[in-house]
Design an enzyme around this catalytic site. Structure first.
Site, PDB file in Angstrom:
ATOM      1  N   LYS A 158       2.887   6.645   5.275  1.00 35.58           N
ATOM      2  CA  LYS A 158       2.031   5.542   4.815  1.00 35.58           C
ATOM      3  C   LYS A 158       2.583   4.196   5.241  1.00 35.58           C
ATOM      4  O   LYS A 158       3.791   3.983   5.301  1.00 35.58           O
ATOM      5  CB  LYS A 158       1.910   5.586   3.290  1.00 35.58           C
ATOM      6  CG  LYS A 158       0.864   4.665   2.711  1.00 35.58           C
ATOM      7  CD  LYS A 158      -0.534   5.167   2.983  1.00 35.58           C
ATOM      8  CE  LYS A 158      -1.600   4.170   2.526  1.00 35.58           C
ATOM      9  NZ  LYS A 158      -1.668   2.969   3.394  1.00 35.58           N
TER      10      LYS A 158
ATOM     11  N   SER B 109      -6.359   3.606   3.881  1.00 32.63           N
ATOM     12  CA  SER B 109      -5.680   2.767   2.882  1.00 32.63           C
ATOM     13  C   SER B 109      -6.683   2.021   2.015  1.00 32.63           C
ATOM     14  O   SER B 109      -6.487   0.851   1.676  1.00 32.63           O
ATOM     15  CB  SER B 109      -4.727   1.778   3.567  1.00 32.63           C
ATOM     16  OG  SER B 109      -3.782   1.270   2.647  1.00 32.63           O
TER      17      SER B 109
ATOM     18  N   LYS C 241       0.028   3.665  -2.688  1.00 28.63           N
ATOM     19  CA  LYS C 241      -1.022   4.681  -2.599  1.00 28.63           C
ATOM     20  C   LYS C 241      -0.466   6.080  -2.358  1.00 28.63           C
ATOM     21  O   LYS C 241      -1.198   7.059  -2.515  1.00 28.63           O
ATOM     22  CB  LYS C 241      -2.020   4.294  -1.511  1.00 28.63           C
ATOM     23  CG  LYS C 241      -2.816   3.041  -1.870  1.00 28.63           C
ATOM     24  CD  LYS C 241      -3.712   2.574  -0.742  1.00 28.63           C
ATOM     25  CE  LYS C 241      -4.480   1.327  -1.185  1.00 28.63           C
ATOM     26  NZ  LYS C 241      -4.431   0.261  -0.202  1.00 28.63           N
TER      27      LYS C 241
ATOM     28  N   SER D 197       0.797  -1.231   0.000  1.00 30.80           N
ATOM     29  CA  SER D 197       0.000   0.000   0.000  1.00 30.80           C
ATOM     30  C   SER D 197       0.827   1.277   0.000  1.00 30.80           C
ATOM     31  O   SER D 197       0.267   2.371  -0.077  1.00 30.80           O
ATOM     32  CB  SER D 197      -0.947   0.025   1.208  1.00 30.80           C
ATOM     33  OG  SER D 197      -2.091  -0.732   0.948  1.00 30.80           O
TER      34      SER D 197
END
Length: 413
Positions: A258, A156, A96, A93
């Site tokens: 993140k 997320s 992202k 992720s």
């Protein structure tokens, strides 16, 4: 993408693994988020062997049990310490960050507006399985761009990422092309995106260095939206979810960025922390647990702030060179920095500078024009550079004076 957990899980892990600063457990407890969505946690993988890194500091950085890791100075982009920084690995992720960055840049340019509505297609809709993270956008519903952005960064959400990809590019495949074009523009040379989420694909890779470059771009270019990366929770469709970055609950100097996790990628974390005016970025790739990625990030940040400091090689108003100008009413021009300049160096090391001027400078020259650069070195290694700019206007000489200058040059006078 990541297993869904209650919003309190990052807090529990953060307290369990300890805080980087005194009194951090108290800080975490006073900011605890309320639990909402519960999923069974993933099994912890066996611990990897510690990986030593490279750095200019004597004694070296801590050895971290992850496949790749990196510490970057935000101001200069200089890598201060790293291990396997250019190895392409599944980013999970962390992908992202590019998805959110493209949204943020579209908002800045006016291509998107915060209250634009994004539709949720069958393809984007998340069915709520335990194998991926979701914002829980209802099928065939619409959500505003700003809610979608929060759903990508904080929750997320794979559904949010796919929905905005389709909204901006017509398809996730089309959006991946935008992602790769932006990665190329930023200089992410070991990255290839296949989707907007980071769901596993053999061709979907990035490196620790590239992800730090991306994080730096987000902090620098998305200042209006960067505070979202520090938000600890977001509630949408009646479901409150907490940010999985455990350091947000224990270290108030951490303000992003993140987390990521898949079976192939392991547990990943990109973090930024600012203390006493100095900002550092860390990347941890493929470690074995949420606790490990938080612990390793704490360790790397602590080591970085303890071993590096900011230095000012040259004051902004100082004249550092007076290069010659041809065909001007003046023979030389004062040159210096156009703005304040700091570099990050190992504590106690002296900084030296050298000036590089563009060859064959000719008038006219306008005040503020870049006419070269100043390079800073510490312990024989470059640690940063800054533009060298003209500190005054130099008008072009009249015809007769230029003719005389040409003749003088011809005869070596």
């Amino acid at each position: 993408m990541q297993l869904k957990t209650s919003s309190v899980l990052p807090l529990v892990l953060a307290i369990a693994t300890g805080a980087l600063i005194p009194g951090a457990a108290t800080f975490a407890a006073s900011h605890a988020a309320k639990p909402a969505v519960h999923k069974k946690p993933a099994a912890v993988a066996p611990a990897a062997a510690p990986v030593a890194g490279e750095t200019a500091v004597a004694g070296g950085p801590p050895a971290l049990a992850s496949k790749a890791w990196l510490l970057m100075d935000f101001e200069s982009g200089e890598v201060l310490a790293s291990a396997n920084p250019d190895e392409p690995l599944p980013p999970a992720s962390l992908t992202k960050m590019m998805t959110s960055f493209l949204v943020e840049q579209a908002l800045r340019s006016g291509k998107l507006k915060k209250d634009d509505l994004v539709s949720v297609s069958q393809n984007a809709w998340c069915r709520g399985s335990s194998t991926e993270s979701c914002m829980y956008l209802p099928l065939n519903s619409q959500a505003t761009v700003i809610d979608i952005l929060r759903g990508i960064i904080i929750q997320s959400g794979n559904d949010a990422s796919k929905a905005i990809a389709e909204h901006m590019a017509g398809s996730e495949e089309g959006f991946a092309k935008l992602m790769n074009a932006e990665a190329q523009r930023l200089g992410m040379t070991h990255t290839h995106f296949v989707n907007a989420t980071g769901l596993p694909d053999p061709q979907h890779k990035s490196s620790a260095r590239d992800l730090a470059i991306l994080a730096r771009a987000i902090i620098h270019d998305s200042s209006d939206y960067y505070p979202i990366y520090a938000e600890r929770e977001f509630k949408y469709n009646g479901i409150k979810q907490g940010n999985r970055n455990a350091l947000l609950y224990t270290d108030p100097t951490v303000d992003g960025l993140k987390t990521g996790h898949t079976q192939d990628a392991g547990y990943c974390l990109v973090t930024s922390s600012k203390r006493n005016g100095m900002r550092l970025i860390t990347v941890i790739l493929n470690t074995n647990s949420m606790q490990a990625r938080a612990d390793q990030t704490r360790s790397l940040l602590g080591w970085g702030f303890a071993n590096f400091e900011q230095a000012t090689p040259i004051q902004p108003n100082a004249v550092v060179a007076t290069p010659k100008i041809t065909f001007g009413k003046a023979d030389t021009v004062a040159a210096g920095l156009g703005s304040p300049w700091t570099v990050t160096v190992p504590r106690g090391q002296k900084v030296s500078t050298s000036v590089q001027v563009k060859p064959d400078l000719e008038a006219p020259v306008t005040k503020g024009t870049v006419i070269g650069k100043v390079v800073a070195e510490s312990n024989g290694k470059p640690v940063g550079e800054a533009p060298l700019v003209a500190q005054a206007d130099v008008e072009r000489a009249g015809f007769m004076l230029r003719l005389w200058q040409r003749v003088s040059r011809l005869f070596g006078k």
